[in-house]
Motif scaffolding. Structure first.
Motif, PDB file in Angstrom:
ATOM      1  N   ARG A  19       0.850  -1.184   0.000  1.00 39.04           N
ATOM      2  CA  ARG A  19       0.000   0.000   0.000  1.00 39.04           C
ATOM      3  C   ARG A  19       0.882   1.229   0.000  1.00 39.04           C
ATOM      4  N   PRO A  20       0.998   1.933  -1.109  1.00 43.05           N
ATOM      5  CA  PRO A  20       0.331   1.736  -2.391  1.00 43.05           C
ATOM      6  C   PRO A  20       0.915   0.544  -3.149  1.00 43.05           C
ATOM      7  N   PRO A  21       0.107  -0.098  -4.019  1.00 43.68           N
ATOM      8  CA  PRO A  21       0.600  -1.253  -4.770  1.00 43.68           C
ATOM      9  C   PRO A  21       1.532  -0.820  -5.892  1.00 43.68           C
ATOM     10  N   ILE A  22       2.832  -0.975  -5.679  1.00 46.05           N
ATOM     11  CA  ILE A  22       3.821  -0.526  -6.651  1.00 46.05           C
ATOM     12  C   ILE A  22       5.102  -1.319  -6.418  1.00 46.05           C
ATOM     13  N   SER A  23       5.860  -1.548  -7.480  1.00 43.96           N
ATOM     14  CA  SER A  23       7.085  -2.334  -7.367  1.00 43.96           C
ATOM     15  C   SER A  23       8.294  -1.544  -7.836  1.00 43.96           C
ATOM     16  N   ASN A  24       9.469  -2.079  -7.488  1.00 46.54           N
ATOM     17  CA  ASN A  24      10.765  -1.573  -7.972  1.00 46.54           C
ATOM     18  C   ASN A  24      11.051  -0.123  -7.576  1.00 46.54           C
ATOM     19  N   VAL A  25      10.512   0.279  -6.422  1.00 45.84           N
ATOM     20  CA  VAL A  25      10.782   1.624  -5.903  1.00 45.84           C
ATOM     21  C   VAL A  25      12.104   1.599  -5.144  1.00 45.84           C
ATOM     22  N   GLY A  26      12.931   2.625  -5.320  1.00 46.21           N
ATOM     23  CA  GLY A  26      14.187   2.724  -4.589  1.00 46.21           C
ATOM     24  C   GLY A  26      14.144   3.743  -3.471  1.00 46.21           C
ATOM     25  N   LEU A  27      13.333   4.791  -3.646  1.00 48.24           N
ATOM     26  CA  LEU A  27      13.294   5.898  -2.685  1.00 48.24           C
ATOM     27  C   LEU A  27      11.861   6.326  -2.445  1.00 48.24           C
ATOM     28  N   ALA A  28      11.531   6.599  -1.186  1.00 47.16           N
ATOM     29  CA  ALA A  28      10.221   7.151  -0.845  1.00 47.16           C
ATOM     30  C   ALA A  28      10.400   8.573  -0.344  1.00 47.16           C
ATOM     31  N   ALA A  29       9.712   9.511  -0.973  1.00 48.36           N
ATOM     32  CA  ALA A  29       9.684  10.895  -0.510  1.00 48.36           C
ATOM     33  C   ALA A  29       8.402  11.073   0.292  1.00 48.36           C
ATOM     34  N   LEU A  30       8.529  11.215   1.601  1.00 44.05           N
ATOM     35  CA  LEU A  30       7.367  11.363   2.476  1.00 44.05           C
ATOM     36  C   LEU A  30       7.070  12.842   2.620  1.00 44.05           C
ATOM     37  N   VAL A  31       5.916  13.247   2.091  1.00 44.54           N
ATOM     38  CA  VAL A  31       5.580  14.668   1.991  1.00 44.54           C
ATOM     39  C   VAL A  31       4.620  15.055   3.109  1.00 44.54           C
ATOM     40  N   PHE A  32       5.049  16.001   3.940  1.00 44.05           N
ATOM     41  CA  PHE A  32       4.234  16.496   5.046  1.00 44.05           C
ATOM     42  C   PHE A  32       4.290  18.013   5.053  1.00 44.05           C
ATOM     43  N   ALA A  84       4.609  10.007  -1.126  1.00 45.18           N
ATOM     44  CA  ALA A  84       3.516   9.533  -0.281  1.00 45.18           C
ATOM     45  C   ALA A  84       3.287  10.527   0.842  1.00 45.18           C
ATOM     46  N   GLY A  85       2.064  10.555   1.345  1.00 44.53           N
ATOM     47  CA  GLY A  85       1.710  11.454   2.437  1.00 44.53           C
ATOM     48  C   GLY A  85       0.204  11.605   2.483  1.00 44.53           C
ATOM     49  N   GLN A  86      -0.307  12.157   3.580  1.00 47.99           N
ATOM     50  CA  GLN A  86      -1.747  12.305   3.703  1.00 47.99           C
ATOM     51  C   GLN A  86      -2.254  13.380   2.743  1.00 47.99           C
ATOM     52  N   SER A  87      -3.558  13.447   2.584  1.00 50.11           N
ATOM     53  CA  SER A  87      -4.158  14.386   1.644  1.00 50.11           C
ATOM     54  C   SER A  87      -3.969  15.826   2.097  1.00 50.11           C
ATOM     55  N   GLY A  88      -3.861  16.729   1.131  1.00 51.15           N
ATOM     56  CA  GLY A  88      -3.834  18.154   1.419  1.00 51.15           C
ATOM     57  C   GLY A  88      -2.489  18.720   1.796  1.00 51.15           C
ATOM     58  N   VAL A  89      -1.407  17.905   1.697  1.00 50.17           N
ATOM     59  CA  VAL A  89      -0.097  18.389   2.132  1.00 50.17           C
ATOM     60  C   VAL A  89       0.689  19.049   1.007  1.00 50.17           C
ATOM     61  N   GLY A  90       0.162  18.997  -0.221  1.00 60.04           N
ATOM     62  CA  GLY A  90       0.822  19.684  -1.323  1.00 60.04           C
ATOM     63  C   GLY A  90       1.642  18.801  -2.241  1.00 60.04           C
ATOM     64  N   LYS A  91       1.356  17.485  -2.266  1.00 64.29           N
ATOM     65  CA  LYS A  91       2.107  16.596  -3.166  1.00 64.29           C
ATOM     66  C   LYS A  91       1.907  17.000  -4.618  1.00 64.29           C
ATOM     67  N   SER A  92       0.650  17.242  -5.001  1.00 58.53           N
ATOM     68  CA  SER A  92       0.371  17.589  -6.398  1.00 58.53           C
ATOM     69  C   SER A  92       0.991  18.928  -6.779  1.00 58.53           C
ATOM     70  N   SER A  93       0.945  19.906  -5.867  1.00 57.87           N
ATOM     71  CA  SER A  93       1.573  21.203  -6.146  1.00 57.87           C
ATOM     72  C   SER A  93       3.072  21.048  -6.329  1.00 57.87           C
ATOM     73  N   LEU A  94       3.688  20.209  -5.512  1.00 55.68           N
ATOM     74  CA  LEU A  94       5.117  19.961  -5.609  1.00 55.68           C
ATOM     75  C   LEU A  94       5.468  19.321  -6.946  1.00 55.68           C
ATOM     76  N   LEU A  95       4.668  18.336  -7.350  1.00 55.79           N
ATOM     77  CA  LEU A  95       4.923  17.662  -8.631  1.00 55.79           C
ATOM     78  C   LEU A  95       4.665  18.596  -9.804  1.00 55.79           C
ATOM     79  N   ASN A  96       3.636  19.429  -9.700  1.00 54.35           N
ATOM     80  CA  ASN A  96       3.372  20.409 -10.764  1.00 54.35           C
ATOM     81  C   ASN A  96       4.571  21.331 -10.968  1.00 54.35           C
ATOM     82  N   ALA A  97       5.209  21.703  -9.872  1.00 54.33           N
ATOM     83  CA  ALA A  97       6.362  22.601  -9.957  1.00 54.33           C
ATOM     84  C   ALA A  97       7.594  21.880 -10.508  1.00 54.33           C
ATOM     85  N   MET A  98       7.712  20.572 -10.208  1.00 51.10           N
ATOM     86  CA  MET A  98       8.893  19.823 -10.619  1.00 51.10           C
ATOM     87  C   MET A  98       8.804  19.306 -12.052  1.00 51.10           C
TER      88      MET A  98
END
Length: 305
Positions: free
Chosen positions: A72-85, A176-190
């Motif tokens: 959870r989330p169902p995904i494979s071959n990940v090397g790094l997790a960015a925990l966004v808070f 990964a991170g809970q809702s509303g912390v700005g993951k999508s905004s961060l990705l939009n900028a990157m």
């Protein structure tokens, strides 16, 4: 037969990005029935061998060995997790952060902690702003000492992204991170031009609505992929054994090796070096409190299941 990477899974279809130089566009595929018989499902992040069908779609024929796998989330071959808070709106939930870190450590991944919305601190009343800054300084020092990179960022201020991008050197990373912390905004900028959906925070509940509804790999401008994952409000420990929990707290490990009893739970036993380190201020009391809380939660789940 062509090879490729599953970049999205939706409604029984797998969308495969072929290896460079073979086929240009993403191929929509179904999985062979043999996977169901074996109790195996293709995952986003899988390297696969596939075949093309006459209608321009394809079939997933073989999954190459996985380096890692998250349930959870169902995904494979990940090397790094960015925990966004976020530092505010919603306020940083340290218990949830530590729970994420337990899952990441159990999965054998490296982790970076990304703190968003630093610009909002400046908009707070002076006393509140000072309190938040003090708390964030403590968090950055604490988790940095444990061994995690902590990176402050601001979508409005436009800073921190270079440091985050430099960390995403693995082939596949996950946000990964809970809702509303700005993951999508961060990705939009990157990743210019992707324009992921964002939502405002509910003032009544203090959290955002889910804006990401499925796991999807997004290609980064300088190579590699990042997975934008659905927001979480909770995680469970069903896939983690209670005896493994202590090893998921990095700062416990050196002390656990010299505990009086082998298999020490670091809760009731005499001669526990982890408890002594907590008493001496060498291990953070709040982190240890979360460990005890998770331990009891896991024991309760084990009794029920």
């Amino acid at each position: 037969m062509p090879k490729g990477l599953i970049v999205k899974a939706l409604s029984g279809y797998y969308y495969i990005q072929p290896e460079e130089g073979s086929i240009e566009q993403t191929i929509q595929c179904r999985a062979r029935g043999i996977f169901k018989k074996k109790g195996v499902s293709p995952l986003v992040g899988d390297r696969v061998i596939f075949s093309l069908t006459e209608n321009g779609e394809g079939t997933v024929d073989e999954i190459e060995p996985r380096v890692s796998e998250l349930i959870r989330p169902p995904i494979s071959n990940v090397g790094l997790a960015a925990l966004v808070f976020s530092v505010v709106e919603p306020a940083l939930n340290r218990q949830l952060l530590d729970k994420f870190l337990v899952h990441i450590e159990h999965a054998g991944l490296d982790a970076v902690i990304v703190l968003t919305k630093w610009d909002i601190i400046e908009q707070l009343p002076p006393a509140k702003a000072a309190a938040v800054r003090s708390e964030m300084d403590h968090i950055m020092e604490l988790y940095g000492r444990i061994g995690y990179d902590v990176i402050p960022t601001s979508a409005a201020g436009g800073y921190g992204y270079d440091r985050v991008a430099d960390k995403l050197t693995k082939d596949i990373s996950v946000f990964a991170g809970q809702s509303g912390v700005g993951k999508s905004s961060l990705l939009n900028a990157m990743i210019p031009g992707i324009q992921l959906e964002t939502n405002h925070i509910s003032q009544r509940l203090g959290r955002g609505k889910h804006t990401t509804r499925h796991v999807e790999l997004l290609q980064l401008p300088h190579g590699g992929y990042i997975a934008d994952t659905p927001g979480f409000s909770q995680l469970d420990f069903l896939e983690l054994g209670v005896e493994q929990l202590g090893m998921c707290f990095r700062e416990f490990r050196s002390y656990a090796e010299i505990c009086k009893f082998r298999g020490c739970t670091h809760i009731h036993e005499p001669g526990c070096q982890v408890k002594e380190a907590v008493a001496n201020g060498e291990i953070d009391k709040t982190r240890y409190g979360h460990y005890v809380l998770f331990f009891e939660e896991m024991k309760e789940k084990k009794r029920r299941y």
